[in-house]
Design a protein around this motif. Structure first.
Motif, PDB file in Angstrom:
ATOM      1  N   MET A  54       0.843  -1.170   0.000  1.00 47.17           N
ATOM      2  CA  MET A  54       0.000   0.000   0.000  1.00 47.17           C
ATOM      3  C   MET A  54       0.887   1.232   0.000  1.00 47.17           C
ATOM      4  O   MET A  54       1.844   1.326   0.747  1.00 47.17           O
ATOM      5  CB  MET A  54      -0.887  -0.033   1.254  1.00 47.17           C
ATOM      6  CG  MET A  54      -1.859   1.074   1.330  1.00 47.17           C
ATOM      7  SD  MET A  54      -2.942   0.721   2.727  1.00 47.17           S
ATOM      8  CE  MET A  54      -3.545   2.301   3.027  1.00 47.17           C
ATOM      9  N   ARG A  55       0.576   2.158  -0.839  1.00 46.17           N
ATOM     10  CA  ARG A  55       1.366   3.379  -0.896  1.00 46.17           C
ATOM     11  C   ARG A  55       0.499   4.584  -0.545  1.00 46.17           C
ATOM     12  O   ARG A  55      -0.714   4.570  -0.748  1.00 46.17           O
ATOM     13  CB  ARG A  55       2.008   3.555  -2.262  1.00 46.17           C
ATOM     14  CG  ARG A  55       1.037   3.745  -3.365  1.00 46.17           C
ATOM     15  CD  ARG A  55       1.735   3.763  -4.715  1.00 46.17           C
ATOM     16  NE  ARG A  55       0.687   3.993  -5.703  1.00 46.17           N
ATOM     17  CZ  ARG A  55       0.773   4.846  -6.666  1.00 46.17           C
ATOM     18  NH1 ARG A  55       1.873   5.528  -6.848  1.00 46.17           N
ATOM     19  NH2 ARG A  55      -0.215   5.022  -7.498  1.00 46.17           N
ATOM     20  N   ILE A  56       1.137   5.605  -0.026  1.00 50.45           N
ATOM     21  CA  ILE A  56       0.434   6.816   0.376  1.00 50.45           C
ATOM     22  C   ILE A  56       0.639   7.855  -0.718  1.00 50.45           C
ATOM     23  O   ILE A  56       1.761   8.091  -1.172  1.00 50.45           O
ATOM     24  CB  ILE A  56       0.961   7.341   1.719  1.00 50.45           C
ATOM     25  CG1 ILE A  56       0.705   6.280   2.799  1.00 50.45           C
ATOM     26  CG2 ILE A  56       0.326   8.664   2.086  1.00 50.45           C
ATOM     27  CD1 ILE A  56       1.288   6.618   4.127  1.00 50.45           C
ATOM     28  N   ILE A  57      -0.443   8.450  -1.132  1.00 47.10           N
ATOM     29  CA  ILE A  57      -0.394   9.473  -2.174  1.00 47.10           C
ATOM     30  C   ILE A  57      -0.644  10.816  -1.528  1.00 47.10           C
ATOM     31  O   ILE A  57      -1.612  10.997  -0.795  1.00 47.10           O
ATOM     32  CB  ILE A  57      -1.464   9.215  -3.266  1.00 47.10           C
ATOM     33  CG1 ILE A  57      -1.226   7.845  -3.899  1.00 47.10           C
ATOM     34  CG2 ILE A  57      -1.463  10.321  -4.298  1.00 47.10           C
ATOM     35  CD1 ILE A  57      -2.328   7.420  -4.818  1.00 47.10           C
ATOM     36  N   LYS A  58       0.257  11.779  -1.814  1.00 46.95           N
ATOM     37  CA  LYS A  58       0.085  13.120  -1.311  1.00 46.95           C
ATOM     38  C   LYS A  58      -0.726  13.879  -2.349  1.00 46.95           C
ATOM     39  O   LYS A  58      -0.337  13.990  -3.489  1.00 46.95           O
ATOM     40  CB  LYS A  58       1.441  13.782  -1.095  1.00 46.95           C
ATOM     41  CG  LYS A  58       1.379  15.100  -0.413  1.00 46.95           C
ATOM     42  CD  LYS A  58       2.768  15.609  -0.121  1.00 46.95           C
ATOM     43  CE  LYS A  58       2.687  16.913   0.620  1.00 46.95           C
ATOM     44  NZ  LYS A  58       3.999  17.454   0.907  1.00 46.95           N
ATOM     45  N   MET A  59      -1.860  14.432  -1.941  1.00 47.91           N
ATOM     46  CA  MET A  59      -2.750  15.095  -2.894  1.00 47.91           C
ATOM     47  C   MET A  59      -2.594  16.600  -2.776  1.00 47.91           C
ATOM     48  O   MET A  59      -2.450  17.134  -1.682  1.00 47.91           O
ATOM     49  CB  MET A  59      -4.188  14.667  -2.654  1.00 47.91           C
ATOM     50  CG  MET A  59      -4.360  13.162  -2.806  1.00 47.91           C
ATOM     51  SD  MET A  59      -6.051  12.663  -2.695  1.00 47.91           S
ATOM     52  CE  MET A  59      -6.678  13.214  -4.241  1.00 47.91           C
ATOM     53  N   GLN A  60      -2.649  17.270  -3.962  1.00 49.49           N
ATOM     54  CA  GLN A  60      -2.505  18.725  -4.004  1.00 49.49           C
ATOM     55  C   GLN A  60      -3.736  19.333  -4.669  1.00 49.49           C
ATOM     56  O   GLN A  60      -4.388  18.707  -5.500  1.00 49.49           O
ATOM     57  CB  GLN A  60      -1.253  19.111  -4.786  1.00 49.49           C
ATOM     58  CG  GLN A  60       0.012  18.675  -4.093  1.00 49.49           C
ATOM     59  CD  GLN A  60       1.248  19.068  -4.861  1.00 49.49           C
ATOM     60  OE1 GLN A  60       1.201  19.291  -6.071  1.00 49.49           O
ATOM     61  NE2 GLN A  60       2.362  19.140  -4.160  1.00 49.49           N
ATOM     62  N   CYS A  61      -3.987  20.572  -4.295  1.00 46.95           N
ATOM     63  CA  CYS A  61      -5.126  21.293  -4.850  1.00 46.95           C
ATOM     64  C   CYS A  61      -4.878  21.575  -6.331  1.00 46.95           C
ATOM     65  O   CYS A  61      -3.772  21.940  -6.725  1.00 46.95           O
ATOM     66  CB  CYS A  61      -5.325  22.594  -4.076  1.00 46.95           C
ATOM     67  SG  CYS A  61      -6.644  23.630  -4.722  1.00 46.95           S
ATOM     68  N   ARG A  62      -5.928  21.437  -7.164  1.00 45.03           N
ATOM     69  CA  ARG A  62      -5.808  21.698  -8.608  1.00 45.03           C
ATOM     70  C   ARG A  62      -5.647  23.194  -8.889  1.00 45.03           C
ATOM     71  O   ARG A  62      -5.046  23.568  -9.878  1.00 45.03           O
ATOM     72  CB  ARG A  62      -7.077  21.216  -9.330  1.00 45.03           C
ATOM     73  CG  ARG A  62      -7.197  19.741  -9.389  1.00 45.03           C
ATOM     74  CD  ARG A  62      -8.411  19.370 -10.214  1.00 45.03           C
ATOM     75  NE  ARG A  62      -9.015  18.193  -9.614  1.00 45.03           N
ATOM     76  CZ  ARG A  62     -10.247  17.846  -9.702  1.00 45.03           C
ATOM     77  NH1 ARG A  62     -11.094  18.587 -10.362  1.00 45.03           N
ATOM     78  NH2 ARG A  62     -10.682  16.756  -9.150  1.00 45.03           N
ATOM     79  N   ASN A  63      -6.192  24.024  -8.037  1.00 46.88           N
ATOM     80  CA  ASN A  63      -6.168  25.458  -8.306  1.00 46.88           C
ATOM     81  C   ASN A  63      -4.888  26.134  -7.814  1.00 46.88           C
ATOM     82  O   ASN A  63      -4.307  26.956  -8.537  1.00 46.88           O
ATOM     83  CB  ASN A  63      -7.369  26.143  -7.642  1.00 46.88           C
ATOM     84  CG  ASN A  63      -8.676  25.678  -8.265  1.00 46.88           C
ATOM     85  OD1 ASN A  63      -8.709  25.293  -9.417  1.00 46.88           O
ATOM     86  ND2 ASN A  63      -9.742  25.716  -7.480  1.00 46.88           N
ATOM     87  N   CYS A  64      -4.429  25.810  -6.567  1.00 51.56           N
ATOM     88  CA  CYS A  64      -3.291  26.548  -6.008  1.00 51.56           C
ATOM     89  C   CYS A  64      -2.108  25.664  -5.641  1.00 51.56           C
ATOM     90  O   CYS A  64      -1.134  26.146  -5.085  1.00 51.56           O
ATOM     91  CB  CYS A  64      -3.735  27.375  -4.815  1.00 51.56           C
ATOM     92  SG  CYS A  64      -4.309  26.399  -3.422  1.00 51.56           S
ATOM     93  N   ASN A  65      -2.172  24.392  -5.878  1.00 53.63           N
ATOM     94  CA  ASN A  65      -1.133  23.405  -5.581  1.00 53.63           C
ATOM     95  C   ASN A  65      -0.797  23.278  -4.086  1.00 53.63           C
ATOM     96  O   ASN A  65       0.258  22.778  -3.737  1.00 53.63           O
ATOM     97  CB  ASN A  65       0.156  23.703  -6.361  1.00 53.63           C
ATOM     98  CG  ASN A  65       0.049  23.259  -7.801  1.00 53.63           C
ATOM     99  OD1 ASN A  65      -0.739  22.365  -8.117  1.00 53.63           O
ATOM    100  ND2 ASN A  65       0.837  23.873  -8.675  1.00 53.63           N
ATOM    101  N   ALA A  66      -1.652  23.738  -3.221  1.00 57.48           N
ATOM    102  CA  ALA A  66      -1.457  23.570  -1.771  1.00 57.48           C
ATOM    103  C   ALA A  66      -1.850  22.138  -1.401  1.00 57.48           C
ATOM    104  O   ALA A  66      -2.677  21.515  -2.070  1.00 57.48           O
ATOM    105  CB  ALA A  66      -2.315  24.570  -1.005  1.00 57.48           C
ATOM    106  N   PRO A  67      -1.259  21.598  -0.331  1.00 60.75           N
ATOM    107  CA  PRO A  67      -1.635  20.243   0.070  1.00 60.75           C
ATOM    108  C   PRO A  67      -3.092  20.221   0.573  1.00 60.75           C
ATOM    109  O   PRO A  67      -3.524  21.122   1.286  1.00 60.75           O
ATOM    110  CB  PRO A  67      -0.670  19.895   1.190  1.00 60.75           C
ATOM    111  CG  PRO A  67       0.009  21.152   1.580  1.00 60.75           C
ATOM    112  CD  PRO A  67      -0.201  22.156   0.510  1.00 60.75           C
ATOM    113  N   LEU A  68      -3.809  19.179   0.192  1.00 65.70           N
ATOM    114  CA  LEU A  68      -5.205  19.025   0.607  1.00 65.70           C
ATOM    115  C   LEU A  68      -5.260  18.354   1.977  1.00 65.70           C
ATOM    116  O   LEU A  68      -4.404  17.549   2.337  1.00 65.70           O
ATOM    117  CB  LEU A  68      -5.978  18.188  -0.412  1.00 65.70           C
ATOM    118  CG  LEU A  68      -6.137  18.804  -1.803  1.00 65.70           C
ATOM    119  CD1 LEU A  68      -6.821  17.804  -2.735  1.00 65.70           C
ATOM    120  CD2 LEU A  68      -6.946  20.082  -1.742  1.00 65.70           C
TER     121      LEU A  68
END
Length: 190
Positions: A1-15
């Motif tokens: 299992m891997r962890i995915i770091k997700m970023q905002c589509r609009n400002c690239n800030a971490p979700l």
């Protein structure tokens, strides 16, 4: 299992994850992202939640079991302490209460006088009657003590009224007690 770091589509800030597991949001611009879970992930989450709930239930059961055992030990300790206090009180009463005098009946009393009245019997009696009673028992060393009391005169009236008797200093004697014939009998009266 891997962890995915997700970023905002609009400002690239971490979700960040919201209260609902299926929604991620951006703390800067407020964008929300809905995450659709697969059936396998949903099953695994349900298993995990079930395991956590069962584990908490077992912890609760163990805690309640420990609590009952502790409560039982406390109750046993209180019962034991109460029993010890009762036995000690009973022993104290046997040693210091007039009931112990019952055993004197079985001891030899050569040359002693057995009292035929109790100290309580003497209270309020006429002085001359009390003196004659103790002389009849065989006591020869009888002393009197006159007390002047306005209250006693009001309550009992005039006359020689006995209020206290002691034999060799024992003012709690009862009928059946044994004393030496030369014991000092002090009769106090108003």
């Amino acid at each position: 299992m891997r962890i995915i770091k997700m970023q905002c589509r609009n400002c690239n800030a971490p979700l960040e994850r919201g209260n609902d597991r299926q929604i991620m949001f951006c703390p800067y611009c407020g964008t929300k992202l809905f995450i659709d879970e697969s059936d396998t992930v949903k099953k695994q989450r349900i298993k995990s939640d079930t395991y956590r709930t069962v584990e908490q239930g077992w912890q609760y059961v163990e805690f309640e079991k420990y609590k009952r055992q502790y409560s039982l030990k406390i109750k046993k300790g209180i019962a034991l302490a109460s029993a010890i206090i009762f036995v000690l009180s009973f022993a104290f009463c046997l040693i210091f209460h007039p009931v112990r005098r019952f055993s004197n009946e079985f001891l030899p009393h050569d040359g002693q006088i057995q009292v035929t009245v109790s100290e309580v019997w003497c209270d309020g009696k006429n002085l001359d009657a009390a003196i004659e009673e103790f002389k009849a028992m065989g006591f020869s060393n009888i002393k009197t003590s006159h007390q002047i009391s306005l209250l006693a005169t009001v309550v009992r009236g005039f006359g020689d009224s006995v209020y206290h008797v002691s034999i060799d200093g024992d003012s709690e004697f009862i009928k059946g007690d044994w004393f030496d014939p030369d014991a000092v009998v002090v009769i106090s009266y108003y």
